[in-house]
Design an enzyme around this catalytic site. Structure first.
Site, PDB file in Angstrom:
ATOM      1  N   LEU A  97      34.433 -13.201-114.075  1.00 21.95           N
ATOM      2  CA  LEU A  97      34.329 -11.791-115.063  1.00 21.95           C
ATOM      3  C   LEU A  97      34.414 -12.276-116.560  1.00 21.95           C
ATOM      4  O   LEU A  97      34.579 -13.479-116.859  1.00 21.95           O
ATOM      5  CB  LEU A  97      35.451 -10.866-114.655  1.00 21.95           C
ATOM      6  CG  LEU A  97      35.318 -10.218-113.134  1.00 21.95           C
ATOM      7  CD1 LEU A  97      36.757  -9.897-112.787  1.00 21.95           C
ATOM      8  CD2 LEU A  97      34.266  -9.221-113.037  1.00 21.95           C
ATOM      9  N   ASP A 199      50.003  -3.287-110.627  1.00 24.20           N
ATOM     10  CA  ASP A 199      50.464  -4.055-111.478  1.00 24.20           C
ATOM     11  C   ASP A 199      49.359  -3.859-112.583  1.00 24.20           C
ATOM     12  O   ASP A 199      48.826  -4.866-113.152  1.00 24.20           O
ATOM     13  CB  ASP A 199      50.474  -5.530-111.024  1.00 24.20           C
ATOM     14  CG  ASP A 199      51.212  -6.640-111.789  1.00 24.20           C
ATOM     15  OD1 ASP A 199      51.913  -6.073-112.847  1.00 24.20           O
ATOM     16  OD2 ASP A 199      50.972  -7.744-111.712  1.00 24.20           O
TER      17      ASP A 199
END
Length: 299
Positions: A97, A199
């Site tokens: 990514l 999270d």
């Protein structure tokens, strides 16, 4: 926090990749993302890249839980997550990514993504079918029908048994936390459980090749959607991230006063920081400030 990683020697990562059948590794560029796993960007013989990480120990169900959480967010909630190339007890390989691009457009897209996740995945119980991980410590996910009881037991009081938390807080602090938990039905409106990332701080959001938001390192469970909001609200973020909250509020329409609840719902993360022994910036002091009103109401 998720499963973080630090720049350690990559020999272990190379050997685990080879053992898993990825024998065409040309290079590994070590990542610098924390303190739990050895990780790096791997260039393969055909020129493609993957992101790989391994635990320094012998492994557990950490990566299986992470891969399952990524799949649930994608398949059930329509969120973008990295493709899982390979998962074993000691290795997780994902598509690579990119860093978050500058500008509010990215955060608007993320706001739509998380609002869609929270508004399309309402469940009937709070928890998850298995315990997960938050950093190096277990996230307890045993099912509960009562959201207030779930948040109190599994997300706040659960941390009081950790040695660093016992050392950081005195009996009065602990009683104040317990009193706060007893009053949760007065403080947090009743809400259905929804699938959450668990999270959702800015470090667990990256971008795909087109600049769209992608979620990583989940601590997935069904709980209040506002718990995800609290992570982004209370953690460092760029100014343009304000667009996330504006878009999310327009689509998901959280209960009135949600901003005021953010510090309270962030208690889980603050207690986790202390529980991991990572409180070098004042997390314990923030917790004391949040529970201070509940000290005054104690007999």
């Amino acid at each position: 926090m998720g499963v973080l990683c630090q720049a350690l020697p990559v020999d272990l990562l190379r050997s685990r990749l080879a053992a898993a059948g990825l024998t065409d590794v040309e290079s590994v560029l070590a990542a610098e993302r924390g303190a739990v796993a050895v990780a790096g960007v791997v260039r393969r013989g055909d020129g493609t890249q993957v992101f790989a990480k391994t635990l320094a120990g012998d492994g557990s169900d950490v990566f299986a839980v992470e891969a399952e959480g990524l799949r649930a967010l994608r398949d059930q909630g329509g969120a973008a997550t990295p493709a899982v190339v390979l998962v074993t007890p000691v290795l997780l390989v994902l598509e690579p990514l990119r860093p978050i691009p500058a500008g509010p457009a990215f955060w608007e897209r993320l706001g739509r993504m998380i609002a869609t996740l929270h508004t399309t995945t309402a469940g009937t119980r709070f928890g998850w079918h298995r315990d997960g991980w938050l950093g190096q410590l277990r996230q307890e996910n045993a099912w509960r029908d009562d959201g207030h009881a779930f948040f109190a037991e599994r997300r706040v009081l659960r941390w009081l048994a950790e040695p660093p938390v016992r050392a950081a807080f005195d009996d009065a602090d602990r009683r104040a936390l317990e009193h706060l938990c007893a009053r949760l039905p007065e403080l947090v409106p009743a809400q259905p459980p929804v699938l959450t990332h668990g999270d959702l701080w800015s470090g667990n959001v990256l971008a795909d090749e087109r600049g769209g938001p992608v979620l990583i390192d989940p601590a997935t469970s069904y709980t209040w959607g506002e718990v995800d909001l609290s992570m982004l609200w209370c953690s460092p973020r760029p100014p343009e991230a304000d667009r996330f909250f504006a878009v999310y509020e327009e689509i998901a329409r959280p209960h009135d006063g949600w901003r005021d609840r953010m510090p309270l719902l962030h208690l889980r993360e603050l207690l986790s920081v202390v529980g991991h022994g990572h409180d070098d910036w004042g997390a314990a002091d923030e917790i004391r400030a949040i529970v201070k009103p509940f000290r005054r109401t104690l007999p």
